[in-house]
Every structure is written in C-alpha cells, then in structure tokens.
Design a protein around this motif. Structure first.
Motif, PDB file in Angstrom:
ATOM      1  N   LEU A 163      -0.413  -9.304   7.684  1.00 25.25           N
ATOM      2  CA  LEU A 163      -1.431  -8.437   6.890  1.00 25.25           C
ATOM      3  C   LEU A 163      -0.611  -7.423   5.323  1.00 25.25           C
ATOM      4  CD1 LEU A 163      -3.859  -6.772   6.619  1.00 25.25           C
ATOM      5  CD2 LEU A 163      -3.468  -4.817   8.452  1.00 25.25           C
ATOM      6  N   ASP A 164       0.457  -6.917   5.314  1.00 26.23           N
ATOM      7  CA  ASP A 164       1.562  -5.882   5.027  1.00 26.23           C
ATOM      8  C   ASP A 164       1.712  -7.389   3.914  1.00 26.23           C
ATOM      9  OD1 ASP A 164       3.843  -6.555   5.676  1.00 26.23           O
ATOM     10  OD2 ASP A 164       3.608  -4.916   6.402  1.00 26.23           O
ATOM     11  N   THR A 165       1.489  -8.609   3.875  1.00 28.46           N
ATOM     12  CA  THR A 165       2.014  -9.264   2.731  1.00 28.46           C
ATOM     13  C   THR A 165       1.118  -9.842   1.558  1.00 28.46           C
ATOM     14  OG1 THR A 165       2.444 -11.226   3.848  1.00 28.46           O
ATOM     15  CG2 THR A 165       4.361 -10.117   4.372  1.00 28.46           C
ATOM     16  N   LEU A 166      -0.215  -9.988   2.362  1.00 32.75           N
ATOM     17  CA  LEU A 166      -1.223 -10.280   1.373  1.00 32.75           C
ATOM     18  C   LEU A 166      -2.011  -9.412   0.528  1.00 32.75           C
ATOM     19  CD1 LEU A 166      -3.688 -11.022   4.972  1.00 32.75           C
ATOM     20  CD2 LEU A 166      -2.636 -12.421   3.858  1.00 32.75           C
ATOM     21  N   GLU A 167      -1.696 -10.693  -0.314  1.00 30.90           N
ATOM     22  CA  GLU A 167      -2.701 -10.366  -1.820  1.00 30.90           C
ATOM     23  C   GLU A 167      -3.685  -8.780  -1.834  1.00 30.90           C
ATOM     24  OE1 GLU A 167      -0.813  -9.785  -4.443  1.00 30.90           O
ATOM     25  OE2 GLU A 167       0.553 -10.913  -3.242  1.00 30.90           O
ATOM     26  N   ALA A 168      -4.705  -9.896  -0.670  1.00 32.58           N
ATOM     27  CA  ALA A 168      -5.564  -8.464  -0.520  1.00 32.58           C
ATOM     28  C   ALA A 168      -5.198  -7.356  -0.084  1.00 32.58           C
ATOM     29  CB  ALA A 168      -6.658  -9.098   0.420  1.00 32.58           C
ATOM     30  N   PHE A 169      -4.399  -6.917   0.647  1.00 26.56           N
ATOM     31  CA  PHE A 169      -3.808  -5.647   0.983  1.00 26.56           C
ATOM     32  C   PHE A 169      -3.371  -5.004   0.471  1.00 26.56           C
ATOM     33  CE2 PHE A 169      -0.923  -2.890   3.429  1.00 26.56           C
ATOM     34  CZ  PHE A 169      -1.860  -2.623   4.066  1.00 26.56           C
ATOM     35  N   LYS A 170      -3.030  -5.841  -0.791  1.00 28.51           N
ATOM     36  CA  LYS A 170      -1.828  -5.201  -1.572  1.00 28.51           C
ATOM     37  C   LYS A 170      -2.450  -4.665  -3.376  1.00 28.51           C
ATOM     38  CE  LYS A 170       3.145  -7.456  -1.347  1.00 28.51           C
ATOM     39  NZ  LYS A 170       3.212  -8.759  -2.096  1.00 28.51           N
ATOM     40  N   LYS A 171      -3.602  -5.308  -2.720  1.00 31.44           N
ATOM     41  CA  LYS A 171      -4.428  -4.514  -4.337  1.00 31.44           C
ATOM     42  C   LYS A 171      -5.135  -2.818  -3.602  1.00 31.44           C
ATOM     43  CE  LYS A 171      -8.696  -6.891  -4.873  1.00 31.44           C
ATOM     44  NZ  LYS A 171      -9.998  -7.977  -4.577  1.00 31.44           N
ATOM     45  N   HIS A 172      -5.234  -2.865  -2.197  1.00 33.80           N
ATOM     46  CA  HIS A 172      -5.850  -1.589  -1.348  1.00 33.80           C
ATOM     47  C   HIS A 172      -4.719  -0.438  -1.296  1.00 33.80           C
ATOM     48  CE1 HIS A 172      -9.816  -3.326  -1.760  1.00 33.80           C
ATOM     49  NE2 HIS A 172      -9.236  -3.926  -2.023  1.00 33.80           N
ATOM     50  N   LEU A 173      -3.723  -0.886  -1.342  1.00 36.19           N
ATOM     51  CA  LEU A 173      -2.399  -0.617  -1.133  1.00 36.19           C
ATOM     52  C   LEU A 173      -2.336   1.315  -1.218  1.00 36.19           C
ATOM     53  CD1 LEU A 173       0.056  -1.652   0.740  1.00 36.19           C
ATOM     54  CD2 LEU A 173       1.116  -1.832  -1.443  1.00 36.19           C
ATOM     55  N   VAL A 174      -2.911   1.940  -1.824  1.00 38.36           N
ATOM     56  CA  VAL A 174      -3.391   3.069  -2.473  1.00 38.36           C
ATOM     57  C   VAL A 174      -3.894   3.628  -1.460  1.00 38.36           C
ATOM     58  CG1 VAL A 174      -5.313   2.859  -3.949  1.00 38.36           C
ATOM     59  CG2 VAL A 174      -3.845   4.602  -4.090  1.00 38.36           C
ATOM     60  N   ASP A 175      -4.812   2.836  -0.485  1.00 40.34           N
ATOM     61  CA  ASP A 175      -5.586   3.546   0.847  1.00 40.34           C
ATOM     62  C   ASP A 175      -4.067   4.291   1.498  1.00 40.34           C
ATOM     63  OD1 ASP A 175      -7.609   2.565   0.167  1.00 40.34           O
ATOM     64  OD2 ASP A 175      -7.706   0.998   1.125  1.00 40.34           O
ATOM     65  N   PHE A 176      -3.472   3.303   1.634  1.00 39.25           N
ATOM     66  CA  PHE A 176      -2.492   4.134   2.804  1.00 39.25           C
ATOM     67  C   PHE A 176      -1.226   4.573   2.389  1.00 39.25           C
ATOM     68  CE2 PHE A 176      -4.536  -0.120   4.447  1.00 39.25           C
ATOM     69  CZ  PHE A 176      -3.421  -0.033   6.051  1.00 39.25           C
ATOM     70  N   THR A 177      -1.022   4.033   0.839  1.00 43.16           N
ATOM     71  CA  THR A 177       0.389   5.582   0.479  1.00 43.16           C
ATOM     72  C   THR A 177      -0.279   6.143  -0.341  1.00 43.16           C
ATOM     73  OG1 THR A 177       0.548   3.202  -1.152  1.00 43.16           O
ATOM     74  CG2 THR A 177       1.696   3.704   0.517  1.00 43.16           C
ATOM     75  N   GLY A 178      -1.003   6.125  -1.301  1.00 38.45           N
ATOM     76  CA  GLY A 178      -1.665   7.201  -2.230  1.00 38.45           C
ATOM     77  C   GLY A 178      -1.353   6.770  -3.512  1.00 38.45           C
TER      78      GLY A 178
END
Ligand code: 2AM
Length: 222
Positions: free
Chosen positions: A35-50
């Motif tokens: 999951l954390d390597t997927l482009e789709a996830f990276k696109k919404h990374l701000v949800d997790f990291t701020g």
C-alpha cells in the motif's frame, strides 16, 4: 468489590486459534508493505503525515494490539451497559468455549487504525449484541441504520496514541459511506483484491478470497 461484580470479563469475543495468529498479521503486513508504495496512496499521503512530501512506513506506523480477536461485547468488568444481560444470554453460555470459523472479507486502513472486516454468519450473529452498531451512533451517526454485525472486525494495529475501539468506528464510517452510495475511488487491482479510496485517508481492500480464520468464542479478563 463484591465477587459478582468482578466475575464479568473485560470483553467477550472470538479469539483466533494459534494456527492463524501468525498468518493474518502476515497478510496484513504484505498489504501494508504494498500500500505505501502505490502511487494512488502517495497521492493522498498528506492524510497520514500532514505533509505531502513526507514518506510513511505503514509497517512501523501501526502498532500491534496483542492477541488477535473479534470483540462481540465489551463488558468492562460489568460496568458497560448491557454487560450482565449479554453474559446471561443462553446463546452466549451455550457457545462459550466453542470453535467457530470467521470469514475475513476485507482489510481497511485509516490514519488511525488497520483492521480486517469479519462477515458474520447467521449462527455467529446470535452472539452479536443487538445494540453494537447503535452504540456507535454518537460518533458515526449512520451506524444505527447499518445491518447487524457491520461493526465486526479484528484490530490489526493502531497508530500511536489510538485506542483499539477506534477500529470498529473506522469500519462503520466506511460502510456508512457505501450505504450512502459512495462506491469509493478505484485505486488499484492487487493480488489480494481490489483497493478503493474513500477520502480522508480511508482505504478498503475487498479480498478476492476471504480468509477463513478458526477462532474460539471466549472472554478476556486481562
Ligand atoms: P477492538 O475490538 O476494536 O480491538 C479491549 O479494549 C478490547 O475491547 C479491544 O479489543 C477493543 O477494541 C474492545 N473495546 C474497547 N472499548 C470498546 C467499546 N466501547 N466498545 C466495543 N469494543 C470496545
């Protein structure tokens, strides 16, 4: 305290047998790793990291919460509403110590928790408290109108400072969105199944093959 007050457990639930106590976390780890390597996830990374730039290692982000189980009734040693009635339910007494097969049908991840959705059979629903979903309505208003058993899950991990009770609430939130007609944004076809994004860091992976997990119905005193 009088003995009667301390004889109720912290909670009742299905406890995964040792044969799958390892397998389920492995499946979950595989999922998080991908999951954390997927482009789709990276696109919404701000949800997790701020922060958009920061990376996240989901395997480190979530902390395991002890022996895997699916809570049926949280009794809090008798202090929770309906605890005594639940413990005295004939179905609960009859099934106590019996083996069941739980069907894990989805994995979900939010910035707070990671869990597995458990799809209960009619027989298993006899052990499910009638108000389990309604109890969550102060946090997830739509929960009260979701089918019985919607909240059933196994907590696989919680973010720092998050209590495991949050996992079921996170699942209810996603199911409430689905009930409203939100199908989720298709993100990726994975080996395990199809991954969808529900906004605000909420991800749901519907498993192609449900995971069958043998479990014992029992209680935990702590
Ligand atoms: P969980 O079922 O999501 O893992 C002990 O804290 C166990 O009881 C945990 O497994 C926890 O969450 C569950 N739990 C704690 N408080 C609860 C509550 N108010 N309602 C339902 N389950 C609860």
């Amino acid at each position: 305290a009088p003995l009667e007050e301390v004889t109720l457990p912290l909670f009742f639930g299905w406890f995964l047998l040792s044969s799958v106590q390892e397998k389920v976390p492995c499946t979950s780890m595989d999922f998080l790793k991908t999951l954390d390597t997927l482009e789709a996830f990276k696109k919404h990374l701000v949800d997790f990291t701020g922060k958009a730039e920061k990376e996240v290692d989901l395997e480190q982000y979530f902390k395991p919460q002890g022996a895997l189980h699916c809570t049926t009734k949280f009794c809090n040693y008798g202090k929770a509403e309906g605890a005594k009635e639940y413990a005295e339910n004939p179905a609960v007494k009859e099934s106590y110590g019996s083996a069941f097969e739980l069907s894990l049908t989805a994995l979900f991840v939010t910035p707070r928790t990671v869990g597995a959705r458990v799809s209960l059979t009619d027989e298993q629903l006899k052990l499910w408290p009638a108000d389990a979903e309604k109890e969550a309505a102060s946090v997830v208003p739509a929960a009260a109108s979701l089918p019985l058993g919607s909240r059933a899950h196994i907590t696989l991990g919680c973010a720092e400072g998050v209590e495991p009770v949050q996992t079921g609430l996170d699942l209810l939130e996603i199911l409430a969105l689905q009930q409203e007609g939100q199908e989720g944004e298709p993100a990726e076809e994975m080996e395990l199944g199809s991954l969808k994004y529900y906004g605000e860091g909420r991800w749901l992976l519907s498993l192609r093959e449900p995971v069958c997990a043998p479990a014992c119905f029992s209680s935990f005193y702590g």
